[in-house]
Each structure stands twice: as structure tokens, then as C-alpha cells.
Design a protein around this motif. Structure first.
Motif, mmCIF file in Angstrom:
data_model
loop_
_atom_site.group_PDB
_atom_site.id
_atom_site.type_symbol
_atom_site.label_atom_id
_atom_site.label_comp_id
_atom_site.label_asym_id
_atom_site.label_seq_id
_atom_site.Cartn_x
_atom_site.Cartn_y
_atom_site.Cartn_z
ATOM 1 N N HIS A 393 1.643 -58.989 59.519
ATOM 2 C CA HIS A 393 0.686 -58.527 58.507
ATOM 3 C C HIS A 393 0.396 -59.587 57.441
ATOM 4 C CE1 HIS A 393 0.908 -54.658 60.377
ATOM 5 N NE2 HIS A 393 2.192 -54.504 60.102
ATOM 6 N N ASN A 394 1.273 -60.584 57.295
ATOM 7 C CA ASN A 394 1.045 -61.665 56.328
ATOM 8 C C ASN A 394 0.591 -62.955 56.994
ATOM 9 O OD1 ASN A 394 1.742 -60.604 53.630
ATOM 10 N ND2 ASN A 394 3.733 -60.215 54.573
ATOM 11 N N LEU A 395 0.337 -62.891 58.307
ATOM 12 C CA LEU A 395 -0.053 -64.081 59.059
ATOM 13 C C LEU A 395 -1.450 -64.546 58.657
ATOM 14 C CD1 LEU A 395 1.416 -65.692 61.285
ATOM 15 C CD2 LEU A 395 0.056 -64.447 62.963
ATOM 16 N N ARG A 396 -1.536 -65.802 58.200
ATOM 17 C CA ARG A 396 -2.816 -66.401 57.809
ATOM 18 C C ARG A 396 -3.362 -67.377 58.851
ATOM 19 N NH1 ARG A 396 -0.077 -63.869 53.534
ATOM 20 N NH2 ARG A 396 -1.251 -63.926 51.595
ATOM 21 N N ARG A 431 -5.425 -54.461 57.975
ATOM 22 C CA ARG A 431 -4.363 -55.128 57.215
ATOM 23 C C ARG A 431 -4.213 -56.594 57.576
ATOM 24 N NH1 ARG A 431 1.114 -51.889 57.699
ATOM 25 N NH2 ARG A 431 1.695 -53.535 56.231
ATOM 26 N N SER A 432 -5.166 -57.166 58.301
ATOM 27 C CA SER A 432 -5.042 -58.559 58.729
ATOM 28 C C SER A 432 -5.442 -59.524 57.617
ATOM 29 C CB SER A 432 -5.919 -58.819 59.959
ATOM 30 O OG SER A 432 -5.901 -60.196 60.291
ATOM 31 N N LEU A 433 -4.625 -60.587 57.434
ATOM 32 C CA LEU A 433 -4.931 -61.685 56.526
ATOM 33 C C LEU A 433 -5.272 -62.959 57.294
ATOM 34 C CD1 LEU A 433 -2.060 -61.175 53.893
ATOM 35 C CD2 LEU A 433 -4.440 -60.406 53.748
ATOM 36 N N LEU A 434 -5.331 -62.872 58.618
ATOM 37 C CA LEU A 434 -5.559 -64.032 59.475
ATOM 38 C C LEU A 434 -6.950 -64.613 59.245
ATOM 39 C CD1 LEU A 434 -4.064 -65.552 61.774
ATOM 40 C CD2 LEU A 434 -5.360 -64.141 63.384
ATOM 41 N N ARG A 435 -7.003 -65.935 59.011
ATOM 42 C CA ARG A 435 -8.284 -66.607 58.795
ATOM 43 C C ARG A 435 -8.437 -67.891 59.603
ATOM 44 N NH1 ARG A 435 -9.162 -62.362 57.590
ATOM 45 N NH2 ARG A 435 -10.059 -61.469 55.680
#
Length: 469
Positions: A393-396, A431-435
């Protein structure tokens, strides 16, 4: 003004000019903007735009200076581009210089330029760091230029000294170097000659030295290396090449402030040192090689011994195996999570081979994980990646070197069935923070942009080929 040479800087200056007159912009604000210009040509354009921009851009232009050798059409046709001439003509610019990179190639290509280089160096009264590079592999040693620079640097009270040389450091050069006091950073990289590990110097640098790089420790007994580094309790960053594995644990006992360690693992013998390291490492880089795909024996247990308490944020693993890509046992991550679960954020293991099940395990046991880079054994469908990182969930950022296999073709390598829409789906999950998603040599980056007046925001994904991985 030449429009086609520096388009980004021109667009920046035009945009700012339309909003407000350049002369009215506070000069203390402009450097914060100009620091985002990573091309010196853009800074040069800003410096020529107006007086206000010149005052802000000039210090950034002269902050770091180096030289360049341009070879002509003939073998003897060489042109040396060096900032010494400009500094001698405009001495006021020298006060902006903080770092200088000098090369022995300048003296060998144009010896008559050396007096100007030395005179210009004397003008840099605010100099903080000096770097010397000598890549000449011939046995003929010419230390006069370096010694002359070191003599001048003694009066400038620099804080950082970096030496890169192929043939090593002579006794005369080393004698000049160990006279320096108050240094914050020392980096010594040599290919040949006697290893220079700060013997007789570390005691004098102990109160000030925070960053140390020793690029040649091969052959130095562990007891001597430990003794030397034990005099440097203020170290926060340490990089060692060729250091005995048996010395690392004991070294960490003498460095309570150390947060960054870059070292090699040889696994020649098990260390008898049993004390708990005092250092709380935040960034760890381990380099190793092996004939075994599982890596050198006892490597994983050794890494865990370096990390006795919660502290690790980033682990970089560079491994080479004669049998192919090295694998990392899943048990290593499970055991590492017992102490580093809440702190661990970055795993960079491009040379290591993992499975998607391993990726799922990593994203689950390290909930704070922000970036992951590795190789993947087999992936049949992009949806498998989404499932593997579902708990991240904190994976960028994620970068995978994959071998994609369609079931009916068995083990045959096929074209990567991944495109912009797959990347968009990963980034826009709940909830994704992936960019940033890297698949092989292709990088997909996403961001929200203004769609147009009254049209709200639109999420755009850009595709860029960054390497051939």
C-alpha cells in the motif's frame, strides 16, 4: 537569443516574464527555482537574461567546476576546456566555487596551462571539496601537479578530499595528504600500489571525519583495518572495497553514528566476533560473487548480524554468480522482518532472481516498502504482478526484469505483454501510491494533470525506454 539551443530555460524565463517582470522577483527566491535546472546550458541562458537572473544563476554556475579534454581530428590535436582562464579574468566569481574536479590529463595534454590552474585554485577561498583523477596506467609517475595542488589546498581549509588514481599514491604524495586536518570526507581509490587505509592519519581525523571511502583494502589484515577505523567514531558513512569480511562486524562496534555502509562479502571464514554492533545502519549495500545460485554460504545470516535492531530503510544487493542470477531465500526476508518490519522501505536487487511469490511476501512482511527493484523468474500475465503487490500500500516504484512465458509455449521467451493501460491499472488501484513501473527497459510514470479549463484532472501515464536491461 538562440531559441533552438536552450528551449527549456527560454520557456522558463518567458513564463516568468509573462507573470511578473524578472527584475521584481526577489533574488533569494530565484536560486530555489534555478536549482531544478540540471543542464548547465539552461543556467547559462538564465544568467544572460537580465541582471537579477544573473545574480541568482552565477553562483550556481560556478558552484562545481571541472575540466574537459576534447580530442581533435588528428592524434595530437587536443583542446583543453578549463575554467581557470575565466576565474583569472573575473576573480569575483571564485568566491562562488565550492567543489573542483581536477585531472592529470590537463597537465599531460597542455603543461603550460598548469600555472593558471594553480593560480585560479588559490582564488577559491570558499572551496569545500577537491577531487583529483589520474587514470594513466603507465608506470611513469608524475606527482608534481598533484603535490602542487595539495600544497595550495592546505591553505584553503577544505572539508572534502577525493583521490582517484590508477598507479597508487607515492610516499611523497601520501606525506602531503596526511598533513590535512579537519576533513569531513576522505575518498581514496587506487588500482595498484600500496593500500592506503589512513594508517597514521585516522587518529588526527577522528574528531571531524564523517564520510570515508577506501577503494583498495585487499591484503590488509583485519586487525589493522579495525585498529585504523576505530579512531573514527564520528563516521556516518563508510564504503570499503576488498575489506576482510571478518573485520566488518567488529568495525561496526566502534562506529555508533554509522548509518550508511557499502561493503563486500567474501565469506572466506566465519567471524569469531560475537559482540552486537553499535551502529544502527539505515542504508546497507552488499556486493558479492559466488559459484552457487544461493549465494555465498552464511551470507544471509551475516547480513542479519549487521542489523541487530530496527533501523534499516534501504538494502542494495549486487551479486554475481557463475551459474546465472543469484537467488535470495524467502526465509531471509521473513527473518529480516522480525527486526526491520516497520523501518524497511527500499529493496534494490537488480542482479537477484525472485519469484512473484517472493514479491508478494516482501510486500506483506514490510508494510512500509516504497520501492522494489529485482528480476522475476517467470510471469505469464500482467495480472500476476497486480496480485503480487496487492499488499504494497506504500509502494511508489517497482522495477522488474521479467521473462514472460505463455503457457502453450512452455519455457520460450516471448514479447512482453505489458503496456500503458496495464501500468495505469496498477497505479489507479484502490489505496495505491504507485507512480513508476519499470518492466525490462521500459519505464511507465503516471501523474495527475489539468485536463483543461473546467474539465478537472486527468491521470496520464508516460512510456519511456530507459535501458536495454
Amino acid at each position: 537569443m538562440i531559441y533552438d539551443c536552450r528551449p527549456r530555460a527560454l520557456r522558463l524565463s518567458r513564463t516568468m516574464s509573462m507573470a511578473v517582470q524578472p527584475q521584481s522577483i526577489p533574488i533569494d527566491v530565484l536560486p530555489l527555482i534555478f536549482e531544478y535546472l540540471d543542464d548547465r546550458r539552461d543556467l547559462h541562458t538564465c544568467a544572460q537574461l537580465c541582471w537579477t537572473f544573473n545574480l541568482a544563476a552565477t553562483p550556481l554556475l560556478y558552484r562545481t567546476l571541472d575540466s574537459r579534454i576534447v580530442k581533435g581530428q588528428t592524434r595530437r590535436s587536443v583542446k583543453v576546456l578549463h575554467p581557470a582562464g575565466t576565474l583569472l579574468k573575473k576573480p569575483a566569481y571564485a568566491k562562488y566555487v565550492r567543489h573542483i574536479h581536477e585531472s592529470s590529463a590537463v597537465g599531460s595534454s597542455m603543461p603550460l596551462l598548469l600555472p593558471d590552474c594553480q593560480a585560479a585554485l588559490r582564488l577559491c577561498v570558499n572551496l569545500e571539496g577537491f577531487s583529483w583523477s589520474d587514470r594513466d596506467s603507465s608506470e611513469v609517475r608524475n606527482d608534481e601537479a598533484l603535490i602542487a595542488y595539495l600544497d595550495i589546498l592546505q591553505g584553503l581549509k577544505i572539508k572534502e578530499l577525493t583521490i582517484h588514481t590508477y598507479v597508487g599514491l607515492s610516499e611523497e604524495v601520501w606525506g602531503r595528504m596526511i598533513e590535512f586536518r579537519g576533513l569531513n570526507k576522505v575518498a581514496i581509490w587506487t588500482m595498484e600500489g600500496q593500500p592506503r587505509i589512513l594508517q597514521g592519519w585516522s587518529e588526527k581525523l577522528g574528531p571531524s571525519l564523517t564520510h570515508l571511502e577506501l577503494g583498495r583494502c585487499t591484503g590488509v589484515p583485519a586487525s589493522i583495518l579495525v585498529s585504523v577505523i576505530s579512531h573514527l567514531p564520528q563516521l556516518t558513512s563508510l564504503r570499503l572495497k576488498g575489506a576482510p569480511t571478518s573485520a566488518i562486524l567488529e568495525i561496526l562496534t566502534y562506529l555508533p553514528r554509522l548509518v550508511t555502509l557499502d561493503t563486500e562479502y567474501f565469506g572466506t571464514r566465519t567471524s569469531r566476533y560475537a559482540d552486537v554492533p553499535a551502529a544502527a545502519l539505515r542504508d546497507l549495500t552488499v556486493r558479492t560473487s559466488s559459484v552457487d545460485l544461493q549465494g555465498p554460504q552464511q551470507l544471509w545470516a551475516w547480513i542479519r548480524r549487521l542489523l541487530p535492531r530496527p533501523s534499516l530503510e534501504s538494502l542494495t544487493f549486487n551479486a554475481f554468480s557463475t551459474q546465472g542470477e543469484t537467488t535470495i531465500p524467502r526465509t531471509f526476508f521473513l527473518e529480516l522482518a522480525q527486526t526491520q518490519r516497520e523501518t524497511f522501505k527500499h529493496l534494490h536487487a537488480d542482479s537477484a532472481l525472485l519469484t512473484l511469490e517472493d514479491v508478494e511476501c516482501i510486500c506483506t512482511v514490510f508494510p512500509a516498502l516504497e520501492s522494489l527493484s529485482c528480476s522475476i523468474a517467470i510471469c505469464q500475465h500482467p495480472g500476476e504482478i497486480e496480485n503480487a503487490i496487492s499488499n504494497g500500500h506504500n509502494l511508489r516504484e517497482i522495477k522488474l526484469n521479467t521473462t514472460w512465458v505463455l503457457s502453450r509455449y512452455g519455457a520460450e521467451q516471448t514479447q512482453i505483454p505489458f503496456d500503458v493501460e496495464h501500468a495505469r491499472k496498477l497505479m489507479l488501484r484502490e489505496r495505491s501510491l504507485l507512480r513508476a513501473v519499470g518492466i525490462g527497459g521500459v519505464l511507465y510514470t503516471g501523474k495527475w494533470v489539468q485536463a483543461g479549463t473546467g474539465k478537472g484532472l486527468d491521470f496520464q501515464v508516460m512510456r519511456d525506454v530507459v535501458s536495454d536491461w
